[in-house]
Motif scaffolding. Sequence first.
Motif, short mmCIF file in Angstrom:
data_model
loop_
_atom_site.label_atom_id
_atom_site.label_comp_id
_atom_site.label_asym_id
_atom_site.label_seq_id
_atom_site.Cartn_x
_atom_site.Cartn_y
_atom_site.Cartn_z
N SER A 133 -27.08 5.50 -14.65
CA SER A 133 -27.44 4.53 -15.70
C SER A 133 -28.19 5.23 -16.83
O SER A 133 -27.96 4.94 -18.02
N ALA A 134 -29.10 6.15 -16.46
CA ALA A 134 -29.85 6.87 -17.49
C ALA A 134 -28.92 7.75 -18.31
O ALA A 134 -29.03 7.84 -19.55
N ARG A 135 -27.96 8.38 -17.65
CA ARG A 135 -27.01 9.25 -18.37
C ARG A 135 -26.13 8.42 -19.29
O ARG A 135 -25.82 8.84 -20.42
N ALA A 136 -25.74 7.22 -18.82
CA ALA A 136 -24.91 6.35 -19.66
C ALA A 136 -25.67 5.88 -20.89
O ALA A 136 -25.09 5.61 -21.94
N ALA A 137 -27.03 5.80 -20.75
CA ALA A 137 -27.86 5.38 -21.88
C ALA A 137 -28.21 6.55 -22.78
O ALA A 137 -28.94 6.37 -23.77
N GLY A 138 -27.70 7.72 -22.49
CA GLY A 138 -27.95 8.89 -23.32
C GLY A 138 -29.22 9.63 -22.97
O GLY A 138 -29.60 10.57 -23.67
N ALA A 139 -29.92 9.23 -21.88
CA ALA A 139 -31.18 9.87 -21.48
C ALA A 139 -30.86 10.96 -20.46
O ALA A 139 -31.11 10.79 -19.26
N GLU A 140 -30.31 12.07 -20.92
CA GLU A 140 -29.87 13.12 -20.02
C GLU A 140 -31.03 13.76 -19.28
O GLU A 140 -30.93 14.06 -18.09
N ARG A 141 -32.16 13.97 -19.98
CA ARG A 141 -33.32 14.58 -19.33
C ARG A 141 -33.87 13.67 -18.23
O ARG A 141 -34.25 14.13 -17.15
N THR A 142 -33.90 12.36 -18.50
CA THR A 142 -34.36 11.42 -17.48
C THR A 142 -33.42 11.42 -16.28
O THR A 142 -33.85 11.40 -15.13
N ALA A 143 -32.10 11.47 -16.57
CA ALA A 143 -31.12 11.50 -15.48
C ALA A 143 -31.31 12.73 -14.61
O ALA A 143 -31.26 12.66 -13.38
N SER A 144 -31.54 13.88 -15.25
CA SER A 144 -31.74 15.11 -14.48
C SER A 144 -33.02 15.04 -13.65
O SER A 144 -33.06 15.49 -12.50
N ALA A 145 -34.08 14.46 -14.23
CA ALA A 145 -35.34 14.33 -13.51
C ALA A 145 -35.19 13.40 -12.31
O ALA A 145 -35.75 13.65 -11.23
N ILE A 146 -34.44 12.33 -12.48
CA ILE A 146 -34.22 11.40 -11.37
C ILE A 146 -33.41 12.07 -10.27
O ILE A 146 -33.71 11.92 -9.07
#
Length: 306
Positions: free
Chosen positions: A28-41
């Motif tokens: 969901s974070a990656r789909a929202a464009g938050a790649e750094r958040t996605a990687s951290a999760i």
Amino acid sequence: MDTVEAAVELYGLEPEQFTAARNQFAMSARAAGAERTASAIMALRKPTITAWLVNQLVRTDPDGIHALTELGEELRQTYLSADAARRRELTRLRHELVSGLVRTARERAAGGRRVSAQTAERLIETLDAALVDSGAAQLLRTGQLTSGLRHVGFGIVDESGDPAQLAAVRPRVVRRSNPPDRAESRRITSRPGRTAERRTTVDRTLQDRRNAQRKRVDQAEEDYAAAEAEREQAERVLDAHQHRTADLEADLVRLNDQLEQTRETLRQVRKQTSRLQSAFNQAARNAAAIKKRRDTENQRLNKLDG
């Protein structure tokens, strides 16, 4: 959802739900464009069973966890002072509190799962580590442990024996105030009222736990009395049935003896009947032969008379 929010939710889930939920949050974070958040999760580690139990304790018994960390802080203060009597009292309270938290973990935090003896031992080690080390206490309060903790000679290690990562993380689960930083701690602990407040909090929490334990003991006594009365009634019924069974078994032995005697008598009567049948058959044959001879003689007489 940011990384902190995701971590709070993930570490409250069942162990088997963790990986799928983490992947979904990252997606969901990656789909929202938050790649750094996605990687951290995605970098968040699945907790061990011991760590999961501690995380659940933080959520199901925050007052107990707060009392644990307060007790640890006061214990550490007594080692810097000459108050040996208070240290002995706190050591006794320490065992009561840790035992109570382990019991809570078995009854509530485990959610019906069986807590093995090995897991319970690791849980005790983790709680003891939080009592000894302020960094471990702060990490425990977050409810986001990934591994059980253990205090060794040189510090705190995780379940694999590697040094535990005790970087400060802001607690997001326990509803009480966060532990102060070191500078603030020095200012606060220098105030006489702070130690008295901490002592009151720990003593009150432990007293509440003692009262709850007394209620459980009283309830267990009532349950035992009822169970014992039920056992005695069942014993009386069982005893009556056992006597009845013994009587029936004795009757069965007697009837079996009678049956065997009757069978023997029947065999003898059958043999006698067989002999009588043979005698009857022989007498019938003799009578038939004599009758035939008589009829022949009568015929001859009739011829002479005629």
